[in-house]
Design a protein around this motif. Sequence first.
Motif, PDB file in Angstrom:
ATOM      1  N   SER A 201       0.863  -1.187   0.000  1.00  0.00           N
ATOM      2  CA  SER A 201       0.000   0.000   0.000  1.00  0.00           C
ATOM      3  C   SER A 201       0.893   1.229   0.000  1.00  0.00           C
ATOM      4  O   SER A 201       2.030   1.176   0.469  1.00  0.00           O
ATOM      5  N   TRP A 202       0.386   2.323  -0.521  1.00  0.00           N
ATOM      6  CA  TRP A 202       1.197   3.529  -0.630  1.00  0.00           C
ATOM      7  C   TRP A 202       0.348   4.769  -0.368  1.00  0.00           C
ATOM      8  O   TRP A 202      -0.866   4.768  -0.525  1.00  0.00           O
ATOM      9  N   LYS A 203       1.056   5.828   0.033  1.00  0.00           N
ATOM     10  CA  LYS A 203       0.392   7.105   0.283  1.00  0.00           C
ATOM     11  C   LYS A 203       1.309   8.235  -0.160  1.00  0.00           C
ATOM     12  O   LYS A 203       2.478   8.297   0.239  1.00  0.00           O
ATOM     13  N   ALA A 204       0.798   9.100  -1.000  1.00  0.00           N
ATOM     14  CA  ALA A 204       1.566  10.262  -1.445  1.00  0.00           C
ATOM     15  C   ALA A 204       1.564  11.321  -0.352  1.00  0.00           C
ATOM     16  O   ALA A 204       0.527  11.624   0.221  1.00  0.00           O
ATOM     17  N   LEU A 205       2.736  11.878  -0.078  1.00  0.00           N
ATOM     18  CA  LEU A 205       2.856  12.938   0.923  1.00  0.00           C
ATOM     19  C   LEU A 205       2.936  14.310   0.275  1.00  0.00           C
ATOM     20  O   LEU A 205       3.187  15.306   0.955  1.00  0.00           O
ATOM     21  N   THR A 206       2.730  14.366  -1.022  1.00  0.00           N
ATOM     22  CA  THR A 206       2.715  15.624  -1.757  1.00  0.00           C
ATOM     23  C   THR A 206       1.698  15.519  -2.886  1.00  0.00           C
ATOM     24  O   THR A 206       1.493  14.436  -3.451  1.00  0.00           O
ATOM     25  N   GLU A 207       1.053  16.620  -3.203  1.00  0.00           N
ATOM     26  CA  GLU A 207       0.073  16.630  -4.282  1.00  0.00           C
ATOM     27  C   GLU A 207       0.729  16.522  -5.650  1.00  0.00           C
ATOM     28  O   GLU A 207       0.031  16.325  -6.656  1.00  0.00           O
ATOM     29  N   GLU A 208       2.043  16.628  -5.715  1.00  0.00           N
ATOM     30  CA  GLU A 208       2.744  16.552  -6.992  1.00  0.00           C
ATOM     31  C   GLU A 208       2.805  15.124  -7.526  1.00  0.00           C
ATOM     32  O   GLU A 208       3.118  14.911  -8.695  1.00  0.00           O
ATOM     33  N   ILE A 209       2.540  14.135  -6.676  1.00  0.00           N
ATOM     34  CA  ILE A 209       2.550  12.744  -7.121  1.00  0.00           C
ATOM     35  C   ILE A 209       1.188  12.395  -7.714  1.00  0.00           C
ATOM     36  O   ILE A 209       0.148  12.621  -7.092  1.00  0.00           O
ATOM     37  N   THR A 210       1.206  11.840  -8.918  1.00  0.00           N
ATOM     38  CA  THR A 210      -0.029  11.425  -9.577  1.00  0.00           C
ATOM     39  C   THR A 210       0.115   9.986 -10.058  1.00  0.00           C
ATOM     40  O   THR A 210       1.229   9.513 -10.321  1.00  0.00           O
ATOM     41  N   LEU A 211      -1.006   9.306 -10.159  1.00  0.00           N
ATOM     42  CA  LEU A 211      -1.040   7.942 -10.676  1.00  0.00           C
ATOM     43  C   LEU A 211      -1.536   8.005 -12.108  1.00  0.00           C
ATOM     44  O   LEU A 211      -2.661   8.447 -12.366  1.00  0.00           O
ATOM     45  N   GLU A 212      -0.706   7.576 -13.048  1.00  0.00           N
ATOM     46  CA  GLU A 212      -1.029   7.719 -14.460  1.00  0.00           C
ATOM     47  C   GLU A 212      -0.895   6.390 -15.191  1.00  0.00           C
ATOM     48  O   GLU A 212      -0.066   5.545 -14.814  1.00  0.00           O
ATOM     49  N   PRO A 213      -1.692   6.190 -16.237  1.00  0.00           N
ATOM     50  CA  PRO A 213      -1.555   4.973 -17.040  1.00  0.00           C
ATOM     51  C   PRO A 213      -0.261   5.020 -17.847  1.00  0.00           C
ATOM     52  O   PRO A 213       0.229   6.094 -18.206  1.00  0.00           O
ATOM     53  N   ALA A 214       0.301   3.871 -18.118  1.00  0.00           N
ATOM     54  CA  ALA A 214       1.546   3.808 -18.891  1.00  0.00           C
ATOM     55  C   ALA A 214       1.662   2.433 -19.527  1.00  0.00           C
ATOM     56  O   ALA A 214       0.975   1.480 -19.133  1.00  0.00           O
ATOM     57  N   MET A 222       7.281  -7.776 -29.525  1.00  0.00           N
ATOM     58  CA  MET A 222       6.049  -7.941 -28.764  1.00  0.00           C
ATOM     59  C   MET A 222       5.468  -6.569 -28.449  1.00  0.00           C
ATOM     60  O   MET A 222       6.221  -5.633 -28.130  1.00  0.00           O
ATOM     61  N   PRO A 223       4.168  -6.421 -28.563  1.00  0.00           N
ATOM     62  CA  PRO A 223       3.561  -5.100 -28.310  1.00  0.00           C
ATOM     63  C   PRO A 223       3.625  -4.751 -26.836  1.00  0.00           C
ATOM     64  O   PRO A 223       3.596  -5.630 -25.973  1.00  0.00           O
ATOM     65  N   PRO A 224       3.717  -3.452 -26.526  1.00  0.00           N
ATOM     66  CA  PRO A 224       3.709  -3.032 -25.111  1.00  0.00           C
ATOM     67  C   PRO A 224       2.352  -3.314 -24.480  1.00  0.00           C
ATOM     68  O   PRO A 224       1.328  -3.368 -25.167  1.00  0.00           O
ATOM     69  N   VAL A 225       2.361  -3.473 -23.175  1.00  0.00           N
ATOM     70  CA  VAL A 225       1.125  -3.754 -22.435  1.00  0.00           C
ATOM     71  C   VAL A 225       0.970  -2.721 -21.320  1.00  0.00           C
ATOM     72  O   VAL A 225       1.955  -2.124 -20.869  1.00  0.00           O
ATOM     73  N   PRO A 226      -0.252  -2.495 -20.869  1.00  0.00           N
ATOM     74  CA  PRO A 226      -0.459  -1.529 -19.777  1.00  0.00           C
ATOM     75  C   PRO A 226       0.241  -1.962 -18.495  1.00  0.00           C
ATOM     76  O   PRO A 226       0.288  -3.155 -18.176  1.00  0.00           O
ATOM     77  N   VAL A 227       0.782  -1.014 -17.772  1.00  0.00           N
ATOM     78  CA  VAL A 227       1.397  -1.293 -16.477  1.00  0.00           C
ATOM     79  C   VAL A 227       0.284  -1.556 -15.464  1.00  0.00           C
ATOM     80  O   VAL A 227      -0.591  -0.704 -15.282  1.00  0.00           O
TER      81      VAL A 227
END
Length: 247
Positions: A201-214, A222-227
Amino acid sequence: MGRKSRERAAALATRKRQAAEGITIREARPGEGETVRQLLLPVDPEHPDVFDPLSDMIDSGLVMPPDRGLCLNLVAENRDGKLVGALSAVSPFDWITGSDQLAQPFKPALARNIATIESLAVAPQARGMRLGFQLLKHAEAQLRESGCRLLIVDFEPSRSHLARYYTEAGFRLLAYGQPLHIGLLPGVILPRPSHKDHRTSWKALTEEITLEPALMTQGPDMPPVPVPGGVLVGVLAANHMATSSAT
């Protein structure tokens, strides 16, 4: 619930509130290492020696060198001067330095931006006063002040009740065995492996951290796959990136 039951419950709640008001959260001091070790033993009773290094560190007054990241050992002391809770957090330095995906100048910088909760325990007689949350709150504040941007904690299936606990504390949970992926630079994703029987589990201590698709590559042709679960972006502070790039 009858009147007497309600009165007993109210009296118990009052005693717990009064006890909680007499709690002081502070950093552990030399000479308290063994007491902290005894508090933490129930966290991993099958490996009683695992907390020996922590006990020795507290008693020696050892300070973590800046290039190895952060280290914080907190205790909860009641009004009688007895330690009734403890929390230990440290940068995951071994994981960071052992990665061949990360250039050397970035490693100490990243270590100063991440901390993992190694242990958190409250004495049986002090439970029910939300001391664990108090310890977490103080740890987050002190780590944030030290420049930490991301807090991580892992737990095993035998402690699955912690999922609800950390969710209430503002952490986001991954599936069992799912690694945490950290985006450092464009195209550079650093995975933090997780044992199949552990949950991160994780918790960001700053609003600058975002969770983004990649996307991540699987191999040649081989084709890339979603993380899985996405990538955390912004974990490495911009000033650390600039300093590391110039090194």
